[in-house]
Scaffold this motif. Structure first.
Motif: not given
Length: 559
Positions: A442-462
């Motif tokens: 089970v994986f999660a990505l985008g605005d509903n997820a936050m990697p504990e290794t460092g959150a990227p900006p909430a952008t389409a690019q990320a």
């Protein structure tokens, strides 16, 4: 404007229609008596031609930047992607402001999820629950549900889901819209990817959820576009007073991030270059005000670029109200006595701590993201520990006492509530003692997820980078051996009106930023988004439409 496998065979060609209970549990008898073929049954689907093909079924929740990109990047030789989303399309969100401002047709920035050239299956439905032990997703169809293209304008406690303004648990709408209740069914998965995005954050400001317009989807942009034209038509009616005319032609945007700034710039171009020509008597009346609680606009840019943007936009006629705190939004003119009933023929009143009451014709709210109902409520507690899918953080099997522990829940980021994933974008479980288990499928990505290794900006690019990274790892089968996902900043763009833009190149922290401004940045802005558009069809349509705008002007129809 603001991504070790547990292998199981591709299961089931049929899914059950469970009884509609509050807990969404499927009884064994209903499964036996009410089984039926899915439209996407594996042996009937063009995307998954054989049920025994040996491909892993990857169920992707969401058709945004994360879900759409991932579904197109997965290898069709190894995986059978199934996208489940309330919306049957992908929206190229960077150009949503252009569509709202009449520069593009809405169809120019939409890509259908169903594509004869893509080996991807699709079910138009909303996910309601996930059974991690059975590896199934409970879904509700949204094919005939109204308002799925718009942000809900009801409070969280009034609605059961996020699929439009009619989906509310409050009377009388609940009784009048019974036909909008969709069929429930389960979809099995071998791997699950959660990319459902986020919703607009209102900070519980009184009146905002019911009275403001939001800017997340095609329906939101269409509503903004329609309201601008509506206000101009109302302003020229013989019955409209001079005071009301002034209020109707005052357009407020709350939130000075990339979306809010670009929307203000696009509306400025549309109003000052096109609408005032059609309404010469109103030429000096329209106003656009950009509000934000922060002391500057575009806070992700360097200080010098933010200052340049503010100065340029003020010269173009946009009022910048930074360090302003919005305290309420209601219908009716300033100073009016309650009750404040909705009346689109009249103005609204926005109240700020610094200015008090100000009359406006429209308020677009673009202040930030919050987690939706599915992430907040459905992805919470875990009734039964998924022994076949979860390993402890160190990669070992959990001991029996941890498996029997009933206090496991899905790990989330404090305050924000996003799914706290590991460096490989895998969803994690946590118990009351602080022990962590990682779901291998089970994986999660985008605005509903936050990697504990460092959150990227909430952008389409990320989000796009996360989706491409995950697809590459799954295609190569090296997820366990790979380095954690790392966001690579490719630069930041923002349009600020009158063919002016900003572009900031990525630099190291200890070096001064490199950037472009003005017409050259605007040219790069156009070129970048034209290139990034998904299909050649839309690339050509966007380029042709921009050419027509320069010759004939923008679309000014209201529908």
């Amino acid at each position: 404007m603001r991504s070790v496998f547990v292998n199981s065979p591709v299961r089931l060609g049929r899914i059950s229609r469970p009884l509609l209970s509050s807990t969404y549990r499927v009884s064994h008898s209903s499964f036996l008596q009410c089984t039926r073929c899915l439209v996407t049954q594996v042996d009937h689907s063009a995307a998954i031609p054989e049920s025994d093909s040996g491909k892993e079924r990857v169920v992707i929740l969401g058709s945004g930047w994360g879900g759409y990109t991932l579904s197109r990047k997965l290898s069709p030789k190894s995986f059978a992607p199934v996208v489940i989303s309330p919306r049957s399309y992908f929206v190229f969100t960077p150009l949503l402001t252009d569509a709202a401002g009449g520069s593009l047709d809405f169809s120019n920035i939409v890509e259908p999820v169903r594509d004869p050239h893509a080996k991807v299956d699709f079910i138009q439905a909303a996910a309601r629950a996930v059974n991690l032990e059975k590896k199934t997703v409970l879904c509700e169809s949204t094919v005939v549900t109204s308002g799925v293209t718009e942000t809900p304008r009801t409070h969280e406690h009034e609605r059961e889901s996020e699929e439009g303004p009619e989906t509310t648990s409050m009377r009388p709408m609940q009784e009048a819209r019974r036909w909008e209740k969709g069929d429930f069914f389960e979809v099995p998965y071998d791997k699950l990817v959660i990319s459902v995005g986020a919703v607009s954050k209102t900070f519980n400001t009184p009146g905002v959820r019911h009275n403001a317009m939001f800017f997340k989807d095609i329906g939101d942009a269409r509503r903004v576009r329609r309201r601008v034209r509506e206000c101009f038509e109302l302003a020229v009616l013989p019955t409209t007073t001079p005071e009301m005319r002034k209020w109707l032609l005052h357009f407020a945007i709350v939130g000075a991030g990339p979306t809010g700034t670009e929307l203000a710039a696009s509306l400025r171009d549309f109003i000052y270059k096109d609408m005032t020509i059609l309404y010469p008597a109103l030429k000096d009346l329209p106003r656009i005000t950009l509000y934000d609680v922060a002391p500057k606009v575009l806070s992700m840019f360097d200080e010098s670029l933010s200052k340049y943007a503010m100065e340029t936009m003020k010269k173009e006629g946009i009022d910048i109200k930074t360090s302003h705190h919005v305290e309420g939004l209601r219908w009716g003119e300033p100073g009016a006595e309650p009750p404040y009933e909705m009346d689109p023929k009249r103005c609204l009143t926005i109240t700020t701590k610094e200015e008090g009451e100000v009359g406006i014709g429209m308020c677009v709210w673009v202040t930030g993201n919050a987690m939706n109902k599915f992430v907040n409520k459905a992805l919470q507690d875990v009734e039964t520990f998924p022994t076949a899918s979860a390993l402890l953080k160190d990669g070992t099997q959990p001991p029996p006492d941890l498996i029997k522990d009933t206090s496991w829940h899905i790990k989330k980021a404090p305050k924000v509530g996003a799914l706290l994933v590991d460096g490989q974008l895998r969803v994690q479980l946590e118990n009351a003692d602080g022990k962590t288990a990682v779901l291998q499928d089970v994986f999660a990505l985008g605005d509903n997820a936050m990697p504990e290794t460092g959150a990227p900006p909430a952008t389409a690019q990320a989000t796009t980078q996360e989706a491409k990274w995950l697809a590459t790892r799954l295609n190569n089968g090296d997820l366990q051996r790979s380095q954690p996902f790392s966001f690579h900043n490719m630069g930041t763009l923002a349009y600020i009106g009158d063919a002016n833009a900003l572009m900031q190149f990525p630099t190291e922290d200890d070096k001064p930023p490199k950037y472009l401004t003005g017409r050259m940045a605007w040219f790069v802005w156009n070129s970048a988004y034209l290139t990034m558009s998904m299909s050649w069809r839309n690339k050509l349509r966007i380029a042709f439409r921009w050419l027509l705008n320069n010759i004939f002007g923008r679309d000014v129809s209201r529908y």
